[in-house]
Design a protein around this motif. Sequence first.
Motif, PDB file in Angstrom:
ATOM      1  N   ILE A   2       0.855  -1.187   0.000  1.00 53.60           N
ATOM      2  CA  ILE A   2       0.000   0.000   0.000  1.00 53.60           C
ATOM      3  C   ILE A   2       0.886   1.230   0.000  1.00 53.60           C
ATOM      4  O   ILE A   2       1.851   1.318   0.755  1.00 53.60           O
ATOM      5  N   GLU A   3       0.511   2.159  -0.854  1.00 57.83           N
ATOM      6  CA  GLU A   3       1.345   3.331  -1.061  1.00 57.83           C
ATOM      7  C   GLU A   3       0.530   4.583  -0.740  1.00 57.83           C
ATOM      8  O   GLU A   3      -0.641   4.675  -1.090  1.00 57.83           O
ATOM      9  N   PHE A   4       1.133   5.529  -0.041  1.00 59.06           N
ATOM     10  CA  PHE A   4       0.483   6.809   0.228  1.00 59.06           C
ATOM     11  C   PHE A   4       1.173   7.887  -0.583  1.00 59.06           C
ATOM     12  O   PHE A   4       2.340   7.762  -0.916  1.00 59.06           O
ATOM     13  N   GLY A   5       0.436   8.942  -0.858  1.00 57.37           N
ATOM     14  CA  GLY A   5       1.018  10.034  -1.637  1.00 57.37           C
ATOM     15  C   GLY A   5       0.748   9.848  -3.112  1.00 57.37           C
ATOM     16  O   GLY A   5      -0.122   9.068  -3.503  1.00 57.37           O
ATOM     17  N   SER A   6       1.494  10.523  -3.953  1.00 57.33           N
ATOM     18  CA  SER A   6       1.202  10.477  -5.377  1.00 57.33           C
ATOM     19  C   SER A   6       1.612   9.119  -5.957  1.00 57.33           C
ATOM     20  O   SER A   6       2.605   8.536  -5.535  1.00 57.33           O
ATOM     21  N   PRO A   7       0.816   8.607  -6.928  1.00 58.30           N
ATOM     22  CA  PRO A   7       1.061   7.276  -7.479  1.00 58.30           C
ATOM     23  C   PRO A   7       2.482   7.127  -8.022  1.00 58.30           C
ATOM     24  O   PRO A   7       2.966   7.999  -8.735  1.00 58.30           O
ATOM     25  N   GLY A   8       3.127   6.014  -7.640  1.00 58.23           N
ATOM     26  CA  GLY A   8       4.458   5.734  -8.175  1.00 58.23           C
ATOM     27  C   GLY A   8       5.584   6.425  -7.416  1.00 58.23           C
ATOM     28  O   GLY A   8       6.684   5.912  -7.336  1.00 58.23           O
ATOM     29  N   ARG A   9       5.309   7.602  -6.860  1.00 53.10           N
ATOM     30  CA  ARG A   9       6.367   8.327  -6.175  1.00 53.10           C
ATOM     31  C   ARG A   9       6.091   8.451  -4.675  1.00 53.10           C
ATOM     32  O   ARG A   9       6.795   9.160  -3.968  1.00 53.10           O
ATOM     33  N   GLY A  10       5.039   7.776  -4.240  1.00 55.80           N
ATOM     34  CA  GLY A  10       4.627   7.927  -2.850  1.00 55.80           C
ATOM     35  C   GLY A  10       5.448   7.084  -1.885  1.00 55.80           C
ATOM     36  O   GLY A  10       6.471   6.503  -2.227  1.00 55.80           O
ATOM     37  N   LEU A  11       4.938   7.029  -0.668  1.00 54.83           N
ATOM     38  CA  LEU A  11       5.605   6.311   0.394  1.00 54.83           C
ATOM     39  C   LEU A  11       4.922   4.955   0.542  1.00 54.83           C
ATOM     40  O   LEU A  11       3.702   4.888   0.648  1.00 54.83           O
ATOM     41  N   THR A  12       5.705   3.892   0.535  1.00 60.53           N
ATOM     42  CA  THR A  12       5.119   2.571   0.715  1.00 60.53           C
ATOM     43  C   THR A  12       4.986   2.304   2.214  1.00 60.53           C
ATOM     44  O   THR A  12       5.988   2.185   2.909  1.00 60.53           O
ATOM     45  N   VAL A  13       3.758   2.273   2.701  1.00 62.69           N
ATOM     46  CA  VAL A  13       3.558   2.122   4.139  1.00 62.69           C
ATOM     47  C   VAL A  13       3.294   0.674   4.535  1.00 62.69           C
ATOM     48  O   VAL A  13       3.480   0.297   5.681  1.00 62.69           O
ATOM     49  N   VAL A  14       2.823  -0.118   3.569  1.00 64.38           N
ATOM     50  CA  VAL A  14       2.645  -1.548   3.820  1.00 64.38           C
ATOM     51  C   VAL A  14       3.269  -2.278   2.645  1.00 64.38           C
ATOM     52  O   VAL A  14       3.050  -1.893   1.496  1.00 64.38           O
ATOM     53  N   GLU A  15       4.072  -3.301   2.925  1.00 58.97           N
ATOM     54  CA  GLU A  15       4.776  -3.957   1.829  1.00 58.97           C
ATOM     55  C   GLU A  15       4.666  -5.471   1.914  1.00 58.97           C
ATOM     56  O   GLU A  15       4.916  -6.067   2.965  1.00 58.97           O
ATOM     57  N   LEU A  43      -7.162   9.672  -3.355  1.00 57.49           N
ATOM     58  CA  LEU A  43      -6.146  10.719  -3.435  1.00 57.49           C
ATOM     59  C   LEU A  43      -5.072  10.533  -2.373  1.00 57.49           C
ATOM     60  O   LEU A  43      -3.976  11.050  -2.486  1.00 57.49           O
ATOM     61  N   VAL A  44      -5.423   9.800  -1.305  1.00 58.93           N
ATOM     62  CA  VAL A  44      -4.502   9.646  -0.180  1.00 58.93           C
ATOM     63  C   VAL A  44      -3.555   8.471  -0.407  1.00 58.93           C
ATOM     64  O   VAL A  44      -2.342   8.598  -0.276  1.00 58.93           O
ATOM     65  N   GLY A  45      -4.137   7.331  -0.743  1.00 63.90           N
ATOM     66  CA  GLY A  45      -3.300   6.148  -0.892  1.00 63.90           C
ATOM     67  C   GLY A  45      -4.016   5.068  -1.673  1.00 63.90           C
ATOM     68  O   GLY A  45      -5.199   5.194  -1.980  1.00 63.90           O
ATOM     69  N   ARG A  46      -3.306   3.995  -1.993  1.00 64.93           N
ATOM     70  CA  ARG A  46      -3.897   2.943  -2.809  1.00 64.93           C
ATOM     71  C   ARG A  46      -3.080   1.653  -2.677  1.00 64.93           C
ATOM     72  O   ARG A  46      -1.909   1.720  -2.247  1.00 64.93           O
ATOM     73  N   VAL A  47      -3.716   0.548  -3.071  1.00 61.88           N
ATOM     74  CA  VAL A  47      -2.973  -0.704  -3.138  1.00 61.88           C
ATOM     75  C   VAL A  47      -2.143  -0.650  -4.404  1.00 61.88           C
ATOM     76  O   VAL A  47      -2.675  -0.588  -5.511  1.00 61.88           O
ATOM     77  N   ALA A  48      -0.821  -0.618  -4.246  1.00 60.40           N
ATOM     78  CA  ALA A  48       0.050  -0.414  -5.400  1.00 60.40           C
ATOM     79  C   ALA A  48       0.436  -1.736  -6.031  1.00 60.40           C
ATOM     80  O   ALA A  48       0.760  -1.810  -7.207  1.00 60.40           O
ATOM     81  N   LYS A  49       0.398  -2.783  -5.229  1.00 63.89           N
ATOM     82  CA  LYS A  49       0.874  -4.070  -5.714  1.00 63.89           C
ATOM     83  C   LYS A  49       0.062  -5.159  -5.034  1.00 63.89           C
ATOM     84  O   LYS A  49      -0.460  -4.953  -3.943  1.00 63.89           O
ATOM     85  N   GLY A  50      -0.045  -6.302  -5.674  1.00 59.10           N
ATOM     86  CA  GLY A  50      -0.710  -7.426  -5.054  1.00 59.10           C
ATOM     87  C   GLY A  50      -2.214  -7.394  -5.268  1.00 59.10           C
ATOM     88  O   GLY A  50      -2.736  -6.539  -5.975  1.00 59.10           O
ATOM     89  N   ASP A  51      -2.903  -8.350  -4.650  1.00 59.45           N
ATOM     90  CA  ASP A  51      -4.343  -8.427  -4.846  1.00 59.45           C
ATOM     91  C   ASP A  51      -5.020  -8.851  -3.542  1.00 59.45           C
ATOM     92  O   ASP A  51      -4.409  -9.498  -2.693  1.00 59.45           O
ATOM     93  N   ILE A  52      -6.279  -8.445  -3.405  1.00 59.03           N
ATOM     94  CA  ILE A  52      -7.071  -8.847  -2.248  1.00 59.03           C
ATOM     95  C   ILE A  52      -8.272  -9.614  -2.786  1.00 59.03           C
ATOM     96  O   ILE A  52      -9.057  -9.080  -3.580  1.00 59.03           O
ATOM     97  N   LEU A  53      -8.392 -10.870  -2.397  1.00 59.65           N
ATOM     98  CA  LEU A  53      -9.483 -11.699  -2.900  1.00 59.65           C
ATOM     99  C   LEU A  53     -10.485 -11.958  -1.794  1.00 59.65           C
ATOM    100  O   LEU A  53     -10.119 -12.239  -0.655  1.00 59.65           O
ATOM    101  N   PHE A  54     -11.765 -11.836  -2.146  1.00 58.96           N
ATOM    102  CA  PHE A  54     -12.828 -12.190  -1.220  1.00 58.96           C
ATOM    103  C   PHE A  54     -13.652 -13.271  -1.888  1.00 58.96           C
ATOM    104  O   PHE A  54     -14.175 -13.057  -2.980  1.00 58.96           O
ATOM    105  N   GLU A  55     -13.733 -14.429  -1.260  1.00 52.63           N
ATOM    106  CA  GLU A  55     -14.383 -15.597  -1.856  1.00 52.63           C
ATOM    107  C   GLU A  55     -13.839 -15.847  -3.264  1.00 52.63           C
ATOM    108  O   GLU A  55     -14.589 -16.131  -4.200  1.00 52.63           O
ATOM    109  N   GLY A  56     -12.531 -15.658  -3.410  1.00 57.30           N
ATOM    110  CA  GLY A  56     -11.882 -15.949  -4.680  1.00 57.30           C
ATOM    111  C   GLY A  56     -11.961 -14.842  -5.711  1.00 57.30           C
ATOM    112  O   GLY A  56     -11.332 -14.928  -6.762  1.00 57.30           O
ATOM    113  N   LYS A  57     -12.751 -13.794  -5.440  1.00 54.39           N
ATOM    114  CA  LYS A  57     -12.878 -12.698  -6.418  1.00 54.39           C
ATOM    115  C   LYS A  57     -12.068 -11.493  -5.949  1.00 54.39           C
ATOM    116  O   LYS A  57     -12.055 -11.163  -4.758  1.00 54.39           O
TER     117      LYS A  57
END
Lengths: 335, 311
Positions: free
Chosen positions: A14-27, A63-77
């Motif tokens: 999970i990355e905060f700040g601007s996409p690609g240049r932000g801070l990775t807060v969860v890795e 605008l604050v942050g986003r999942v930059a990598k990986g995936d979150i599946l719920f019931e396989g979706k």
Amino acid sequence: MTGAPLLELHDVSIEFGSPGRGLTVVESVSFAIGAGETVGLVGESGSGKSVTSLAIMRLIPGLVGRVAKGDILFEGKSLLALSEPEMVDVRGREMAMIFQEPMSSLNPVMSIGDQIAEALMLHGWSDRKARHARAVEMLRLVGIPNPEGRFKAYPHEFSGGMRQRVMIAMAVACNPQLLIADEPTTALDVTIQAQVLELMKKVRQETGTAILLISHDLGVIADICKRVVVMYAGRMVEEADIASILRTPAHPYTQGLLKSVPQRGSQSERLYQIAGSVPMAGAIKRGCPFHPRCPMAEARCSDVMPPMFRFADGQRAACWVTAERAGALDTAVVA
Amino acid sequence: MTRYIFLRLVDAVPTVLLVLTLVFVAMRILPGDPAVAALGDLATVEQLESFRERMGLNEPLWVQYFTFLGNALTLDFGQSMMTGSEVVDLIAYNLPYTIELTIASVVLGVVFGIPFGIWAATNANQSPDAALRGFSLIGYSIPDFYLGAVLLVVFSLNLGLFPISGGGEGFVDRMHHVFLPALALAFIKAAFLGRLTRAALLEVLGKDYVRTARAKGASERRTIYRHGLRNALLPLTTGLGLTTLAALSGSVAVEMVFNRPGIGKLLISAIAERDYAVIQAGVTVFALFVVAINVLMDLVYAIVDPRIRTK
């Protein structure tokens, strides 16, 4: 874990700040929760546990942050692939959330009954009378005295513990498969904490919902969870069932955490503390995030982030040193 | 709730008395002799003396005070020293025009300002937000009487779309007359309410209960209106009260510019002519207006916020 997992996190960053240049807060966080299972997520303030839970609910503003990598599946979706309207439908019905701050998490100008009924209304309960009846039933389930009469009461007329009960009632009203509880007892008195934990156990028993319990308090986690995920500085450092964590913690951080818990009958004057302080998110760019504070750290620890090693009994931990000592297996593919 | 309303009304009583006292004192310390003002420099001493006798200006001050209080409470403000007509009739004729202007300007301000504020808050730091900032700056910077004069020249004189002066007869005609003056007053209100709505909504949207609403599956729209705006109404109510009061003071200048009847215009001409009875009544009406709006705002608070209601 029984059958296919309900929720799976695959290598989530999970990355905060601007996409690609932000801070990775969860890795690179990966774990799974089975249907009806209760999993604890433990870590200090700033370890990324709340951010992870908000990311599962997709409640981090774009605008604050986003999942930059990986995936979150719920019931396989994939939840990340859902459109916002589809996600709106998932929130509250498939998975619900309760928060740390019971005093401010309820809308002050709406009666508590209406707030519970709203959750129902948003998920297809079109009949007003049925909603009312269900809301009263939920208030009764969470132990609000005189639920019928308290339906019209406002949040300011309730204490913190009662408000947290209302939050729980609201969260489970639609029978979600997963309940995310972010530090649900942290803001409460100790006696009330115990009551709310008992209530969560009762709710789990009656509704069969899976629970992801987030806490910095290992005692709380041990009370209710079967399995624990330990996070440190945005990284997952250990995952195991609660008994293994308490008896044979595999990661030096977990070991430090356990040593910090006051022991009855201990002769020592001072409580144990882990040397140093938690680094800012993303401050440690190379190696294991714990190495500057780790009593066992070796040269390679500051160089390369260890993968999750598989220990005995399905215990997993990200530590070069303890893994080598235990003869644990490298798990390139995360289970 | 009934008890709350009753208490608010009781609270207003000392305020009204204080206001009346202030009006009385202000009138007495005003420089100039009302008798001279009314009868002119050429009046004889006898004429002045008989005027003072008739108007009760020779009585001791405290007698005058209680007479004034008693009269004010029975809505008897005496006769205009200039025209001799009953002051109550003057007020009764002019008041509806001022109320009309106030309501129209507040409605216009709300209709433009609040949606603009919502639009800016939901697009914070993007172009709608910048647009609101620019609009507010202009709105705050242009005095209402100047804007009124410009509107009058452009839309009434040059384009002939609106009447040049007067208050109008009958509903449609009156609305036609009130539109431009109300617009002149509404501009700054829209600017003020827009900023206020933006700030209030942005603050509320960051609250925990808004996150709760999202977490239980409320759509963005429902979250903003049902949970956000509903809570932002509290600060907005305060702002609405303030801006309504500002409309009253603004109406004085704007009524002059548009030459339309109203308490403001009545007051200005009364001051120019030292028509004490009319000034007294006009100021009293304005003051009572302020008290009434404050009581009204208290009631709106109670409707909007259950925490106030149960206190």
